[in-house]
Scaffold this active site. Structure first.
Site, short mmCIF file in Angstrom:
data_model
loop_
_atom_site.label_atom_id
_atom_site.label_comp_id
_atom_site.label_asym_id
_atom_site.label_seq_id
_atom_site.Cartn_x
_atom_site.Cartn_y
_atom_site.Cartn_z
N LYS A 105 -10.55 36.21 -9.17
CA LYS A 105 -11.52 35.64 -8.23
C LYS A 105 -12.55 36.87 -7.86
O LYS A 105 -12.35 37.85 -7.74
CB LYS A 105 -10.60 35.56 -7.17
CG LYS A 105 -11.58 34.96 -5.90
CD LYS A 105 -10.45 34.46 -4.62
CE LYS A 105 -10.38 35.58 -3.83
NZ LYS A 105 -11.56 36.34 -3.09
N ASP A 108 -15.55 32.71 -4.98
CA ASP A 108 -15.27 32.49 -3.75
C ASP A 108 -16.21 33.11 -2.93
O ASP A 108 -16.12 34.19 -2.47
CB ASP A 108 -13.80 33.37 -3.44
CG ASP A 108 -13.36 33.27 -2.04
OD1 ASP A 108 -13.74 32.59 -1.29
OD2 ASP A 108 -12.63 34.23 -1.69
N LYS A 114 -17.68 30.85 -0.46
CA LYS A 114 -17.65 29.93 0.68
C LYS A 114 -18.69 29.45 1.16
O LYS A 114 -19.13 29.89 2.46
CB LYS A 114 -16.53 30.81 1.89
CG LYS A 114 -15.41 31.21 1.35
CD LYS A 114 -14.50 31.96 2.51
CE LYS A 114 -13.23 32.74 2.03
NZ LYS A 114 -13.49 33.75 1.16
N ASP A 153 -23.66 25.30 4.66
CA ASP A 153 -24.98 25.11 5.09
C ASP A 153 -25.22 23.70 5.26
O ASP A 153 -24.21 22.90 5.29
CB ASP A 153 -25.79 25.83 4.09
CG ASP A 153 -27.06 26.23 4.53
OD1 ASP A 153 -27.77 25.60 5.54
OD2 ASP A 153 -27.33 27.33 4.33
N THR A 199 -7.00 32.75 6.35
CA THR A 199 -5.50 33.32 6.56
C THR A 199 -5.62 34.66 7.53
O THR A 199 -4.60 35.00 7.97
CB THR A 199 -4.88 33.56 5.23
OG1 THR A 199 -5.86 34.29 4.37
CG2 THR A 199 -4.24 32.53 4.45
N ARG A 215 -5.57 43.10 -2.43
CA ARG A 215 -5.21 44.45 -2.46
C ARG A 215 -3.59 44.94 -2.74
O ARG A 215 -3.54 46.11 -3.35
CB ARG A 215 -5.28 44.79 -0.91
CG ARG A 215 -6.69 45.12 -0.61
CD ARG A 215 -6.94 44.99 1.07
NE ARG A 215 -6.80 43.60 1.37
CZ ARG A 215 -7.24 43.27 2.69
NH1 ARG A 215 -7.71 44.23 3.55
NH2 ARG A 215 -6.89 42.11 3.23
#
Ligand code: C5P
Length: 236
Positions: A32, A59, A61, A64, A122, A214
């Site tokens: 990603k 990714d 996002k 608009d 999340t 992470r």
């Protein structure tokens, strides 16, 4: 994109990415690329990773007006990514425009990228839904509503937390993607995420894909940690 864990390459330089991936055997991974890496390294980074045989989830996002999103998605489809996303909060017309843009921009003979809609991040909490977004519904209701809207607008799936995955699978369709970030191994720090789960819980709770950042990228032994995540996710 198959259902191997998707590793979030949250780095800002090509050197960091190369150093990280050197620790993995040369096999195809699901990677990603988020805002941090794409805004600094651009399409060149995507070409490099694609040439190495990896599957890519871009990714960034989008959110608009429909025309802007249509044109942006048309350009992104030409970069050869396998999965892209936008915010469901942008609405039905924006999501439909995104789908049109992806179809228009996909080179002949190739598959259009999978289109995912982000429901609620999340990192979002119930309190934020009430106090900051001022929605007249719960976090879960908002996620389910956005999932239904995304399906009706032609998206292929959603980004949601593990907590909502099963309901979306049941109410929409098992083939509708439920891509879940906020994945941690039991011993890990949750960092800025709130709705977190481990890979095994994600599997039994109906996620179709997991995104892991992470936990793997900050590990002192990234490949070993990836294998642990993979085993838990596959139930081996
Ligand atoms: O390090 P961690 O596993 O928390 O990384 C999660 C990744 O998934 C980050 O790249 C973050 O931008 C992304 N993401 C998320 N929540 C969403 C959508 C994407 O955490 N709803």
């Amino acid at each position: 994109m198959d259902n191997k864990p998707i590793i979030a390459l949250d780095f800002s330089t090509k050197q960091e990415v190369r150093k990280f991936l050197e620790q993995f055997p040369s096999e195809s991974l699901n990677l990603k690329i988020g805002m941090e890496l794409f805004y600094q390294q651009g399409p060149e980074m995507l070409y490099e990773l694609k040439t190495q045989g990896h599957d890519l989830f871009l990714d960034i996002k989008l959110h608009d007006i429909p025309t802007t999103v249509r044109k942006a998605m048309k350009g992104l489809a030409s970069l050869g990514v396998d999965m892209v996303n936008l915010h469901a909060a942008g609405g039905r017309k924006m999501m439909e425009a995104a789908k049109e843009g992806l179809t228009a921009g996909t080179p002949a003979g190739q598959n259009s990228p999978i289109l995912l809609a982000v429901t609620q991040l999340t990192s979002t909490t119930e309190q934020m839904i009430q106090e900051e977004q001022r929605l007249a519904c719960s976090l879960e209701e908002s996620v389910l509503h956005y999932a239904e809207l995304a399906k009706a607008s032609g998206a292929d799936g959603v980004v949601c937390s593990v907590l909502e995955a099963e309901k979306i699978k049941k109410t929409i369709a098992p083939t509708f993607y439920r891509v879940t970030p906020g994945i941690r191994l039991a011993k890990d720090d949750t960092n800025d995420q709130h709705r977190v789960a481990d890979p095994k819980t994600a599997r039994i709770s109906g996620a179709s894909h997991i995104v892991v950042g992470r936990t793997i990228t900050q590990s002192t032994v990234p490949f070993k940690t990836y294998q642990t995540v993979l085993k838990e996710w596959k139930g081996e």
